[in-house]
Write a protein that holds these residues in place. Structure first.
Motif, PDB file in Angstrom:
ATOM      1  N   TYR A 262      69.459 -18.865 105.428  1.00 26.99           N
ATOM      2  CA  TYR A 262      69.877 -17.480 106.197  1.00 26.99           C
ATOM      3  C   TYR A 262      69.959 -16.404 105.225  1.00 26.99           C
ATOM      4  O   TYR A 262      69.393 -15.502 105.288  1.00 26.99           O
ATOM      5  CB  TYR A 262      71.286 -17.704 106.817  1.00 26.99           C
ATOM      6  CG  TYR A 262      71.873 -16.277 107.667  1.00 26.99           C
ATOM      7  CD1 TYR A 262      71.802 -16.432 108.975  1.00 26.99           C
ATOM      8  CD2 TYR A 262      72.348 -15.182 107.004  1.00 26.99           C
ATOM      9  CE1 TYR A 262      72.142 -15.138 109.833  1.00 26.99           C
ATOM     10  CE2 TYR A 262      72.892 -14.202 107.707  1.00 26.99           C
ATOM     11  CZ  TYR A 262      72.670 -14.371 109.168  1.00 26.99           C
ATOM     12  OH  TYR A 262      73.178 -13.052 109.792  1.00 26.99           O
ATOM     13  N   LYS A 309      74.771 -20.199 111.563  1.00 25.60           N
ATOM     14  CA  LYS A 309      74.256 -18.974 111.779  1.00 25.60           C
ATOM     15  C   LYS A 309      72.811 -19.122 112.339  1.00 25.60           C
ATOM     16  O   LYS A 309      72.093 -19.896 111.886  1.00 25.60           O
ATOM     17  CB  LYS A 309      74.211 -18.060 110.581  1.00 25.60           C
ATOM     18  CG  LYS A 309      75.543 -17.883 109.917  1.00 25.60           C
ATOM     19  CD  LYS A 309      75.570 -17.008 108.522  1.00 25.60           C
ATOM     20  CE  LYS A 309      76.785 -16.599 108.099  1.00 25.60           C
ATOM     21  NZ  LYS A 309      76.862 -16.029 106.789  1.00 25.60           N
ATOM     22  N   ILE A 311      69.651 -17.930 112.629  1.00 27.36           N
ATOM     23  CA  ILE A 311      68.598 -17.050 111.507  1.00 27.36           C
ATOM     24  C   ILE A 311      67.980 -16.283 112.496  1.00 27.36           C
ATOM     25  O   ILE A 311      67.621 -15.196 112.449  1.00 27.36           O
ATOM     26  CB  ILE A 311      68.038 -18.026 110.685  1.00 27.36           C
ATOM     27  CG1 ILE A 311      68.910 -18.760 109.928  1.00 27.36           C
ATOM     28  CG2 ILE A 311      67.075 -17.172 109.973  1.00 27.36           C
ATOM     29  CD1 ILE A 311      68.408 -19.684 108.795  1.00 27.36           C
TER      30      ILE A 311
END
Length: 403
Positions: A262, A309, A311
């Motif tokens: 990320y 997260k 991406i």
């Protein structure tokens, strides 16, 4: 890696003293990864031997339409040779040969192949100063360029006559460099920047163990190589993989975890023209990572996971002028799920493949894809090598991307 890697090159050698340089030229083409065949005019054999050039090129040297001494009299098909090549280079190109090329005079195999060639043709003039400056030579060179041939300029230096001036054939290194730069300058992604993610991510459980997947990274690496061969500067962000890549236009950055991927993606994303998220990024990662190896105990082991997260979603949110491509690996409701991901993550195009298709699983050398764009146009492809699939993907990108 040279842009000439894998290319098929015909080298036409004519009867000038600088023909001796073609031995080194052949070596340089081979070193660049090209496949080369040599065609010699009969008179050029007085300056360099066919044995030398056949040994260096690893192919028989062609010189005549058929060998009269051979009882079988095998025909050398000039049309096949012309169609075989990706590029043809005539070096040295003497004044005599330039005149014949200009006027379509076919009195040897080299000229017949030249007139049959469908590929770009480069020519490197080589002759004495007065011959080079003669109006007829100037006119022939200009006409050949008007026909679409590419002039490799002659150099200035000491000539065979002892005179010093223009007419010296470009040095072999200069010829190769000229062709490479010319090809690169005409590639569709010349001057563009492409970001590609590849491979899996590993999410640590303890210093020894991790959560991962079976992605090999092959698809992402083939995409990176294809983009570079189209002239792009490529940033390849790869999770742990055994894949290798060598290309002067590819910058490889290795990461391990989804968090590292990320952060690295968003270090480069804002400055790229095309981004392709081909990595198989972990959706979850352990909440805590043990500082020491977890010992085996009786009963089950519970590991609490948290979402990583997203991406691709964040790339879609922050997208400005980038053309964004995602991948969808599905096992059910493939097209419906891929279309949903295309919209939810603000993609310009999505590449769908299914684990239900034989030959399309992780780790293999083949893939079977469908491509869906923002207009819901679906392009389906048969099972192909990942190299061919990467080419198909970029064909579709170039149709749609404003680059």
């Amino acid at each position: 890696m040279s842009v000439l890697k894998g290319k098929k090159i015909l080298l036409g050698v004519t009867a000038g003293i600088s023909a001796y340089k073609t031995a080194h030229l052949v070596r340089l083409f081979i070193k660049a990864g090209a496949e080369i065949q040599v065609i010699m005019t009969p008179a050029s054999k007085d300056f360099v031997t066919p044995l030398t050039l056949s040994t260096l090129s690893k192919n028989p040297v062609h010189s005549v339409f058929y060998e009269k001494k051979d009882k079988n009299e095998l025909w050398t098909n000039h049309v096949d040779l012309g169609l075989w090549a990706d590029y043809m280079i005539v070096a040295p190109a003497t004044a005599n040969t330039l005149s014949k090329m200009t006027n379509g005079t076919v009195d040897n195999l080299l000229l017949a192949v030249y007139l049959s060639a469908k590929c770009p043709v480069y020519f490197a003039p080589a002759m004495d100063l007065d011959m080079f400056k003669h109006p007829s030579t100037t006119e022939n060179i200009n006409k050949l360029q008007d026909y679409g041939n590419h002039l490799i300029p002659a150099g200035v230096g000491e000539l065979a006559s002892g005179l010093i001036g223009e007419g010296r054939m470009a040095e072999p290194e200069e010829i190769v460099s000229f062709i490479e730069k010319d090809i690169l300058g005409k590639l569709p992604l010349k001057g563009k920047k492409v970001l590609i993610t590849a491979g899996p991510t590993y999410e640590s459980i303890d210093p020894v163990r991790f959560i991962g997947n079976h992605s090999s990274g092959k698809m992402g690496f083939e995409l990176a190589l294809t983009a570079a061969n189209l002239g792009a500067k490529v940033v390849l962000i790869s999770g742990p993989t055994s894949q290798n890549i060598q290309h002067s236009l590819v910058k490889r950055i290795d990461v391990v975890s989804a968090e590292e991927m990320y952060n690295t993606v968003f270090e480069f994303y804002k400055n790229v023209d095309i981004a392709i998220a081909a990595a198989a990024v972990a959706d979850y990662t352990p909440v805590t990572v043990a500082s020491e190896k977890i010992k085996k105990k009786e009963g089950n082991l519970a590991i609490e996971l948290k979402a990583t997260k997203d991406i691709l979603k964040d790339m879609g949110v922050s997208k400005k002028n980038q053309f964004l491509v995602g991948f969808a690996l599905e096992t059910n409701n493939e097209v419906e799920n891929a279309k949903g991901k295309l919209i939810q993550k603000n993609l310009d195009m999505i590449v769908l493949n299914s684990l239900n298709d034989n030959g399309a699983a992780f780790g293999g050398d083949t893939n079977k894809i469908s491509i869906i764009d923002q207009s819901n146009i679906i392009s389906e492809y048969s099972l192909k090598s990942k190299e061919a699939v990467a080419s198909d993907i970029f064909v579709e990108i170039l149709k749609r991307a404003n680059v």
